[in-house]
Design a protein around this motif. Structure first.
Motif, PDB file in Angstrom:
ATOM      1  N   ASN A 203      43.766 -32.175 -14.013  1.00  0.00           N
ATOM      2  CA  ASN A 203      43.339 -31.587 -15.275  1.00  0.00           C
ATOM      3  C   ASN A 203      44.279 -30.428 -15.605  1.00  0.00           C
ATOM      4  OD1 ASN A 203      42.078 -30.511 -17.478  1.00  0.00           O
ATOM      5  ND2 ASN A 203      40.105 -30.194 -16.477  1.00  0.00           N
ATOM      6  N   ILE A 204      45.293 -30.699 -16.432  1.00  0.00           N
ATOM      7  CA  ILE A 204      46.295 -29.670 -16.718  1.00  0.00           C
ATOM      8  C   ILE A 204      45.778 -28.611 -17.688  1.00  0.00           C
ATOM      9  CG2 ILE A 204      48.248 -31.166 -16.179  1.00  0.00           C
ATOM     10  CD1 ILE A 204      48.720 -31.446 -19.189  1.00  0.00           C
ATOM     11  N   SER A 205      44.642 -28.848 -18.312  1.00  0.00           N
ATOM     12  CA  SER A 205      44.122 -27.852 -19.259  1.00  0.00           C
ATOM     13  C   SER A 205      43.683 -26.573 -18.544  1.00  0.00           C
ATOM     14  CB  SER A 205      42.961 -28.428 -20.074  1.00  0.00           C
ATOM     15  OG  SER A 205      41.863 -28.713 -19.242  1.00  0.00           O
ATOM     16  N   VAL A 206      43.469 -26.632 -17.242  1.00  0.00           N
ATOM     17  CA  VAL A 206      43.058 -25.446 -16.495  1.00  0.00           C
ATOM     18  C   VAL A 206      44.204 -24.844 -15.675  1.00  0.00           C
ATOM     19  CG1 VAL A 206      40.650 -26.187 -16.356  1.00  0.00           C
ATOM     20  CG2 VAL A 206      42.228 -26.804 -14.524  1.00  0.00           C
TER      21      VAL A 206
ATOM     22  N   SER B 243      48.026 -23.078 -15.116  1.00  0.00           N
ATOM     23  CA  SER B 243      48.925 -22.129 -15.771  1.00  0.00           C
ATOM     24  C   SER B 243      50.202 -22.854 -16.200  1.00  0.00           C
ATOM     25  CB  SER B 243      49.283 -20.991 -14.809  1.00  0.00           C
ATOM     26  OG  SER B 243      50.064 -21.506 -13.733  1.00  0.00           O
ATOM     27  N   ASP B 244      50.991 -22.203 -17.045  1.00  0.00           N
ATOM     28  CA  ASP B 244      52.253 -22.801 -17.491  1.00  0.00           C
ATOM     29  C   ASP B 244      53.186 -23.074 -16.316  1.00  0.00           C
ATOM     30  OD1 ASP B 244      51.387 -22.728 -20.079  1.00  0.00           O
ATOM     31  OD2 ASP B 244      52.507 -20.907 -20.631  1.00  0.00           O
ATOM     32  N   GLU B 245      53.195 -22.183 -15.328  1.00  0.00           N
ATOM     33  CA  GLU B 245      54.053 -22.375 -14.151  1.00  0.00           C
ATOM     34  C   GLU B 245      53.617 -23.597 -13.342  1.00  0.00           C
ATOM     35  OE1 GLU B 245      52.435 -19.329 -14.705  1.00  0.00           O
ATOM     36  OE2 GLU B 245      54.188 -18.471 -15.725  1.00  0.00           O
ATOM     37  N   SER B 246      52.309 -23.769 -13.216  1.00  0.00           N
ATOM     38  CA  SER B 246      51.784 -24.922 -12.473  1.00  0.00           C
ATOM     39  C   SER B 246      52.104 -26.229 -13.186  1.00  0.00           C
ATOM     40  CB  SER B 246      50.272 -24.801 -12.279  1.00  0.00           C
ATOM     41  OG  SER B 246      49.966 -23.697 -11.480  1.00  0.00           O
ATOM     42  N   ILE B 247      52.001 -26.218 -14.507  1.00  0.00           N
ATOM     43  CA  ILE B 247      52.341 -27.422 -15.277  1.00  0.00           C
ATOM     44  C   ILE B 247      53.817 -27.751 -15.112  1.00  0.00           C
ATOM     45  CG2 ILE B 247      52.516 -28.389 -17.615  1.00  0.00           C
ATOM     46  CD1 ILE B 247      49.947 -26.805 -18.292  1.00  0.00           C
ATOM     47  N   THR B 248      54.664 -26.730 -15.178  1.00  0.00           N
ATOM     48  CA  THR B 248      56.103 -26.933 -14.983  1.00  0.00           C
ATOM     49  C   THR B 248      56.378 -27.504 -13.598  1.00  0.00           C
ATOM     50  OG1 THR B 248      56.574 -25.099 -16.489  1.00  0.00           O
ATOM     51  CG2 THR B 248      58.355 -25.788 -15.021  1.00  0.00           C
ATOM     52  N   ALA B 249      55.670 -27.009 -12.582  1.00  0.00           N
ATOM     53  CA  ALA B 249      55.845 -27.516 -11.212  1.00  0.00           C
ATOM     54  C   ALA B 249      55.419 -28.984 -11.123  1.00  0.00           C
ATOM     55  CB  ALA B 249      55.042 -26.662 -10.232  1.00  0.00           C
ATOM     56  N   ARG B 250      54.326 -29.372 -11.812  1.00  0.00           N
ATOM     57  CA  ARG B 250      53.869 -30.769 -11.804  1.00  0.00           C
ATOM     58  C   ARG B 250      54.908 -31.682 -12.464  1.00  0.00           C
ATOM     59  NH1 ARG B 250      51.014 -32.089  -8.258  1.00  0.00           N
ATOM     60  NH2 ARG B 250      50.068 -33.784  -9.385  1.00  0.00           N
ATOM     61  N   ILE B 251      55.474 -31.213 -13.569  1.00  0.00           N
ATOM     62  CA  ILE B 251      56.503 -31.994 -14.267  1.00  0.00           C
ATOM     63  C   ILE B 251      57.729 -32.166 -13.377  1.00  0.00           C
ATOM     64  CG2 ILE B 251      58.123 -31.963 -16.220  1.00  0.00           C
ATOM     65  CD1 ILE B 251      55.847 -30.560 -17.825  1.00  0.00           C
ATOM     66  N   TYR B 252      58.126 -31.089 -12.706  1.00  0.00           N
ATOM     67  CA  TYR B 252      59.280 -31.162 -11.807  1.00  0.00           C
ATOM     68  C   TYR B 252      59.004 -32.130 -10.651  1.00  0.00           C
ATOM     69  CZ  TYR B 252      63.143 -29.834  -8.826  1.00  0.00           C
ATOM     70  OH  TYR B 252      64.267 -29.875  -8.045  1.00  0.00           O
ATOM     71  N   ALA B 253      57.778 -32.096 -10.119  1.00  0.00           N
ATOM     72  CA  ALA B 253      57.413 -33.013  -9.031  1.00  0.00           C
ATOM     73  C   ALA B 253      57.505 -34.461  -9.503  1.00  0.00           C
ATOM     74  CB  ALA B 253      56.014 -32.696  -8.519  1.00  0.00           C
ATOM     75  N   LEU B 254      57.032 -34.732 -10.722  1.00  0.00           N
ATOM     76  CA  LEU B 254      57.116 -36.092 -11.257  1.00  0.00           C
ATOM     77  C   LEU B 254      58.573 -36.500 -11.466  1.00  0.00           C
ATOM     78  CD1 LEU B 254      55.687 -38.620 -12.290  1.00  0.00           C
ATOM     79  CD2 LEU B 254      55.529 -37.529 -14.532  1.00  0.00           C
ATOM     80  N   MET B 255      59.402 -35.577 -11.950  1.00  0.00           N
ATOM     81  CA  MET B 255      60.841 -35.878 -12.117  1.00  0.00           C
ATOM     82  C   MET B 255      61.474 -36.216 -10.773  1.00  0.00           C
ATOM     83  SD  MET B 255      62.168 -33.187 -15.054  1.00  0.00           S
ATOM     84  CE  MET B 255      63.261 -32.491 -13.881  1.00  0.00           C
ATOM     85  N   THR B 256      61.092 -35.496  -9.738  1.00  0.00           N
ATOM     86  CA  THR B 256      61.624 -35.755  -8.395  1.00  0.00           C
ATOM     87  C   THR B 256      61.261 -37.155  -7.933  1.00  0.00           C
ATOM     88  OG1 THR B 256      61.438 -33.402  -7.874  1.00  0.00           O
ATOM     89  CG2 THR B 256      61.643 -34.914  -6.013  1.00  0.00           C
ATOM     90  N   VAL B 257      60.026 -37.553  -8.165  1.00  0.00           N
ATOM     91  CA  VAL B 257      59.580 -38.902  -7.792  1.00  0.00           C
ATOM     92  C   VAL B 257      60.369 -39.943  -8.583  1.00  0.00           C
ATOM     93  CG1 VAL B 257      57.649 -40.531  -7.929  1.00  0.00           C
ATOM     94  CG2 VAL B 257      57.269 -38.237  -7.052  1.00  0.00           C
TER      95      VAL B 257
END
Length: 196
Positions: free
Chosen positions: A45-48, A50-64
């Motif tokens: 649930n990205i609505s809860v 922070s912007d930094e956490s969302i950026t980290a999730r996007i980076y993790a997906l890019m890595t995969v």
């Protein structure tokens, strides 16, 4: 082969043949275009976050995505649509003369709205790996590495099994989200083995 003969042969085809599936195994879907292995990703649930956490999730997906060439992605809207039922109730409310019945119909309509809101986030995310010409002995170590890579990047995931794949097909092709166990053949649950 004549036109009538082709039509007759087409009528004999199973549902699997008509949608291009050769076999549903314990861990994959075999098609003429390769064997598909599904990994279910539990959404965050990205609505809860922070912007930094969302950026980290996007980076993790890019890595995969960078690490796995054969990767495909799928998102299924795995919720029921109540629009037809809501329209029916609206027409019935307008036509109904009895105030008690009209009140019950309004309560039904409100209940459908509540159910739809609760199911609004019922989406399924899948990573699909298309296996082509893989040796049988290399498949499971390869899939285990992919699953480990996904988990190392912080994704809650698991490989879909036979029932998961059948359910995904049910949701994808007929929006069936209510069946609990899918059969291999129509009426399979009514067959009693050894009773002949």
């Amino acid at each position: 082969m004549g036109r009538k003969q082709r039509k007759k042969e087409k009528q004999k085809e199973s549902t699997r043949e008509l949608i291009g599936i050769d076999e549903i195994t314990d861990y994959s879907l075999k098609t003429p275009y390769g064997e598909l292995v599904y990994f279910k990703i539990h959404p965050t649930n990205i609505s809860v976050l922070s912007d930094e956490s969302i950026t980290a999730r996007i980076y993790a997906l890019m890595t995969v995505l960078k690490g796995i060439v054969e990767i495909e992605m799928l998102c299924l809207n795995s919720k029921e649509n109540f629009e037809d039922n809501k329209q029916y109730l609206k027409r019935r409310i307008e036509m109904e003369q009895n105030p008690a019945i009209r009140n019950l119909l309004k309560q039904d309509s409100t209940n459908l709205d509540r159910m739809q809101v609760q199911m609004a986030t019922a989406r399924e995310f899948l990573i699909i790996i298309r296996l082509k010409d893989e040796k049988e002995s290399n498949i499971f170590p390869y899939l285990s590495r992919i699953e480990k890579n996904l988990k190392d990047q912080g994704f809650a995931t698991r490989r879909a099994d036979n029932q998961d794949i059948k359910r995904l097909l049910g949701v994808y092709y007929e929006q069936n989200v209510t069946t609990e166990k899918y059969e291999d053949y129509d009426g399979e649950r009514w067959i009693v083995l050894g009773d002949m």
